[in-house]
Scaffold this motif. Structure first.
Motif, short mmCIF file in Angstrom:
data_model
loop_
_atom_site.label_atom_id
_atom_site.label_comp_id
_atom_site.label_asym_id
_atom_site.label_seq_id
_atom_site.Cartn_x
_atom_site.Cartn_y
_atom_site.Cartn_z
N THR A 175 0.85 -1.19 0.00
CA THR A 175 0.00 0.00 0.00
C THR A 175 0.89 1.23 0.00
OG1 THR A 175 -0.06 0.00 2.43
CG2 THR A 175 -1.85 -1.15 1.28
N PRO A 176 0.39 2.37 -0.45
CA PRO A 176 1.16 3.61 -0.35
C PRO A 176 1.35 3.99 1.12
CG PRO A 176 -0.65 3.84 -1.93
CD PRO A 176 -0.89 2.58 -1.17
N ASN A 177 2.59 4.23 1.50
CA ASN A 177 2.88 4.51 2.91
C ASN A 177 3.49 5.89 3.15
OD1 ASN A 177 2.09 1.94 4.06
ND2 ASN A 177 3.88 1.08 3.02
N GLY A 178 3.91 6.54 2.09
CA GLY A 178 4.46 7.88 2.25
C GLY A 178 5.70 7.88 3.12
N LEU A 179 5.76 8.82 4.07
CA LEU A 179 6.90 8.94 4.97
C LEU A 179 6.78 7.94 6.11
CD1 LEU A 179 7.27 12.83 5.16
CD2 LEU A 179 8.68 11.23 3.85
N LEU A 180 7.85 7.18 6.34
CA LEU A 180 7.87 6.19 7.42
C LEU A 180 9.11 6.38 8.27
CD1 LEU A 180 6.89 2.88 5.56
CD2 LEU A 180 5.46 4.18 7.14
N THR A 181 8.97 6.13 9.56
CA THR A 181 10.14 6.01 10.42
C THR A 181 10.78 4.64 10.16
OG1 THR A 181 8.94 4.98 12.22
CG2 THR A 181 8.99 7.39 12.18
N PRO A 182 12.01 4.41 10.62
CA PRO A 182 12.57 3.06 10.52
C PRO A 182 11.68 2.01 11.17
CG PRO A 182 14.31 4.61 10.93
CD PRO A 182 13.02 5.39 11.02
N THR A 183 11.05 2.38 12.30
CA THR A 183 10.11 1.43 12.92
C THR A 183 8.93 1.17 12.01
OG1 THR A 183 10.73 2.06 15.15
CG2 THR A 183 8.58 1.02 14.88
N GLY A 184 8.43 2.22 11.38
CA GLY A 184 7.33 2.07 10.45
C GLY A 184 7.67 1.19 9.27
N VAL A 185 8.94 1.20 8.86
CA VAL A 185 9.37 0.33 7.77
C VAL A 185 9.14 -1.13 8.14
CG1 VAL A 185 11.39 -0.48 6.47
CG2 VAL A 185 11.02 1.98 6.80
N LEU A 186 9.41 -1.48 9.41
CA LEU A 186 9.16 -2.85 9.86
C LEU A 186 7.67 -3.10 10.06
CD1 LEU A 186 12.00 -3.59 12.45
CD2 LEU A 186 11.81 -4.37 10.09
N THR A 187 6.99 -2.15 10.70
CA THR A 187 5.57 -2.33 10.99
C THR A 187 4.77 -2.61 9.73
OG1 THR A 187 5.80 -0.77 12.84
CG2 THR A 187 3.56 -1.30 12.11
N LYS A 188 5.04 -1.82 8.69
CA LYS A 188 4.29 -1.96 7.45
C LYS A 188 5.01 -2.82 6.42
CE LYS A 188 1.75 2.32 8.04
NZ LYS A 188 1.25 3.57 7.40
N SER A 189 6.17 -3.35 6.81
CA SER A 189 6.94 -4.23 5.94
C SER A 189 7.20 -3.59 4.58
CB SER A 189 6.24 -5.58 5.77
OG SER A 189 7.13 -6.54 5.26
N SER A 190 7.80 -2.41 4.61
CA SER A 190 8.03 -1.65 3.40
C SER A 190 9.31 -2.11 2.70
CB SER A 190 8.12 -0.15 3.71
OG SER A 190 8.55 0.57 2.57
N ASN A 191 9.16 -2.65 1.51
CA ASN A 191 10.33 -3.00 0.70
C ASN A 191 11.11 -1.75 0.30
OD1 ASN A 191 9.51 -5.67 0.79
ND2 ASN A 191 8.55 -5.62 -1.23
N ILE A 192 10.36 -0.71 -0.08
CA ILE A 192 11.01 0.52 -0.53
C ILE A 192 11.82 1.13 0.61
CG2 ILE A 192 10.62 2.85 -1.40
CD1 ILE A 192 8.06 1.77 -2.75
N GLY A 193 11.23 1.16 1.79
CA GLY A 193 11.94 1.73 2.94
C GLY A 193 13.20 0.96 3.27
N ALA A 194 13.12 -0.38 3.28
CA ALA A 194 14.30 -1.20 3.60
C ALA A 194 15.38 -1.00 2.54
CB ALA A 194 13.91 -2.66 3.69
#
Length: 604
Positions: free
Chosen positions: A346-365
């Motif tokens: 899903t579109p997540n916009g701005l994430l904290t590093p914790t949010g990257v794990l919470t939402k399992s963001s491939n882009i963030g990682a």
């Protein structure tokens, strides 16, 4: 002069010497007897002195035998003293083929007692007629063997042996392995600890009669040394629970195979290890290599999003990131990088590093990894054991695969951040999570209870604790693994869903579903990893693997009397206690999806 008056004539000299005298005859007889006596004495001297050893050996070869004294293989126990592998006494029927053939009229009765035909038995004996020893039947039940021996067939004897028996059958098959007919380990821990368990057979000399039966024990040549017992770290109760729940889930989701590993985070002891499909070690004949392979240590998978915590570990260790900052822009859920669309669910916009794990963001990682020095990221992955054997000592253990850092291309560096382009075993993954759970201390996984297993500090305790707290948000409302929640216990963990590799890239509709978790999150005691391969009914790690973790660990915590740390609430004491997420990210609505649909990348 008449006849009576004639003088008596004297014998002539010739008549006097015409034959031997009695004296001469006596002397001749004596001489012959003396010569015979000397000959006999010489022969006796030759037999008793000169060639004594030769004839002694020949006699011994016919009546004096050296026979082995069988020894019992050591018993394998679980950590609570429950037997997992025991040796039971059996009797093998041996034969001197020529002697049985000399009594051919007894062959039909012998064949009937052995459960075979007289013709087959006779043919078997004739093929071995020049031998002095052959087996008729190995490892018979003692009662059945006694019925054969009671026939009294010349040349037929019994020899004591031992056969391995596994009370838990297929539940512990892949951990224990099995032995061959000579009681030597062939796979698993039976093979790894064969010299410890086997002992050394003894030997004794015996006298056999002409029928081959032992009539007297002469002497003991070598004392038998029974095998030594082995106490494992495995808990039979937890092992059975993991086996039952994993088997049920594989049937429910129609999966090809599955594995589960449970570790004690403070010692590295393996409390349970299950691999399915399995086999019965008490009846190995007819099983396949696929059934006997312990996939938890020999097979590798791409870890998918379960790799993200270690990318975040590198980020936190670099000093560039904290759990709450800086923000990572994941945009609208699509990021084109070197011609490849790296996607989020899903579109997540701005994430904290914790949010990257919470939402399992491939882009963030991926963006966090790309912001770090390549060698630094590689060293972080290696520190957690990826690309190296865990050192468990299990036969055939795979070291997984991790390319050397200086060979990484930019796209490889990005995809490895969320678990593609590398391979791990379920045991490796469990050990890496156990390192986070034990304040950053890594132990070598062990199958032995209370083994010498000092740990090594991999990351700072502070970073390890921060990562565990970040992973708690994954199982909290809004995370990808709410189905891993355990009543009255806090859970930290991560889902993973990875496309199966195929020729030219990745299979579009085939997946591996993973979940790795830590319980209790506030005072870690256990780590569990579940891998389900190619499920056909659902594939998200949060929906397929997390429920197995929940059911097994719920039981394991109670079996081990681990105190609850989250009574009355599903999630407590962590960053969501006040209702907000770390770095101000409010948790999204609860869902059971992770990054599976977003991870559609091809092999770069």
């Amino acid at each position: 002069m008449n006849r009576l008056q004639r003088p008596i004539a004297k014998p002539s000299a010739r008549r006097q010497g015409a034959g031997p005298s009695a004296r001469r005859r006596m002397l001749l007889v004596i001489a012959v007897l003396a010569a015979a006596s000397v000959g006999l004495m010489a022969r006796a001297f030759d037999l008793q002195v000169v060639r004594k050893q030769f004839y002694q050996d020949q006699g011994d070869a016919r009546f004096l035998r050296e026979v082995p004294i069988a020894v019992s293989r050591g018993t394998i126990f679980d950590r609570n003293g429950e037997p997992l592998a025991v040796s039971t006494p059996m009797v093998s029927i041996t034969v001197v083929p020529s002697e049985v053939l000399d009594n051919a009229d007894r062959i039909p009765a012998l064949a009937q007692a052995l459960g075979t035909s007289a013709d087959d038995l006779k043919a078997y004996l004739e093929q071995r007629a020049d031998r002095e020893f052959a087996y008729l039947r190995r490892q018979m039940n003692p009662d059945a063997a006694q019925a054969v021996l009671a026939l009294g067939v010349p040349g037929v004897n019994g020899q004591r042996e031992y056969k391995r028996y596994y009370p838990s059958g297929e539940v512990t098959a892949h951990v224990l392995g099995f032995t061959n007919i000579d009681d030597h380990g062939q796979e698993g821990l039976e093979l790894a600890f064969d010299s410890w368990l086997s002992g050394k057979p003894g030997a004794k000399r015996v006298i056999r009669d002409r029928m081959g039966h032992i009539v007297e024990d002469v002497e003991q040549v070598r004392a038998p040394q029974p095998g030594q017992n082995l106490t494992l770290s495995i808990d039979r109760r937890i092992q059975f629970l993991a086996y039952s729940e994993l088997k049920k889930q594989l049937e429910d989701v129609d999966a090809d195979s599955g594995e589960m590993v449970i570790l004690d985070v403070h010692t590295g002891e393996i409390l349970a290890m299950v691999s399915l499909p399995t086999y019965n070690p008490n009846a190995v004949n007819g099983t396949t290599g696929a059934q006997r392979r312990n996939r938890a240590v020999t097979d590798v998978v791409e870890p998918g999003s379960t790799m993200k915590p270690f990318t975040l570990a590198a980020g936190l260790s670099s000093g560039k990131y904290t759990p709450t900052s800086p923000l990572v822009d994941t945009g609208n859920g699509h990021w084109m990088y070197y011609g490849h669309d790296i996607r989020d669910d899903t579109p997540n916009g701005l994430l904290t590093p914790t949010g990257v794990l919470t939402k399992s963001s491939n882009i963030g990682a991926a963006k966090i990894s790309l912001s770090l020095d390549t060698q630094f990221v590689y060293d972080a992955y290696k520190a957690f054991g990826f690309g190296d054997s865990t050192g468990s000592g299990f036969p055939g253990e795979s070291s997984g695969f991790l390319k050397v850092g200086h060979t990484w291309r930019p796209l490889e560096k990005a995809t490895m951040a969320f678990g593609y382009g590398m391979n791990v075993t379920p045991l490796q993954l469990a050990n890496a999570y156990a390192t986070l759970a034990d304040d950053g201390v890594m132990h070598s996984p062990t199958f032995i209870k209370e083994g010498d297993n000092d740990g090594k500090q991999i990351v700072s305790p502070q970073i390890a604790r921060e990562l565990v707290a970040m992973l708690e948000t994954v199982t909290a409302p809004g995370g990808t693994a709410t189905r891993a929640q355990i009543a009255n216990y806090s859970v930290a963990g991560k889902t993973g869903t990875a496309h199966l590799a195929a020729i030219g890239g990745y299979a579009k509709n085939n997946y591996n579903s993973l979940f790795a978790g830590i319980v209790p999150a506030t005072a870690p005691r256990l780590v569990g990893v579940v891998v389900i391969n190619n499920p056909k009914k659902g594939y998200f790690g949060g929906a397929v693997s997390a429920p197995v973790f929940q059911r097994v660990m719920d039981g394991a915590l109670r079996l081990l009397d681990v105190p609850p740390d989250n009574i009355g609430r599903w999630y407590v004491g962590g960053p969501l206690q006040s209702g907000g997420g770390l770095a101000g990210n409010a948790p999204p609505p609860a869902n059971n999806q992770d990054d599976a649909a977003a991870a559609e990348v091809v092999d770069p």
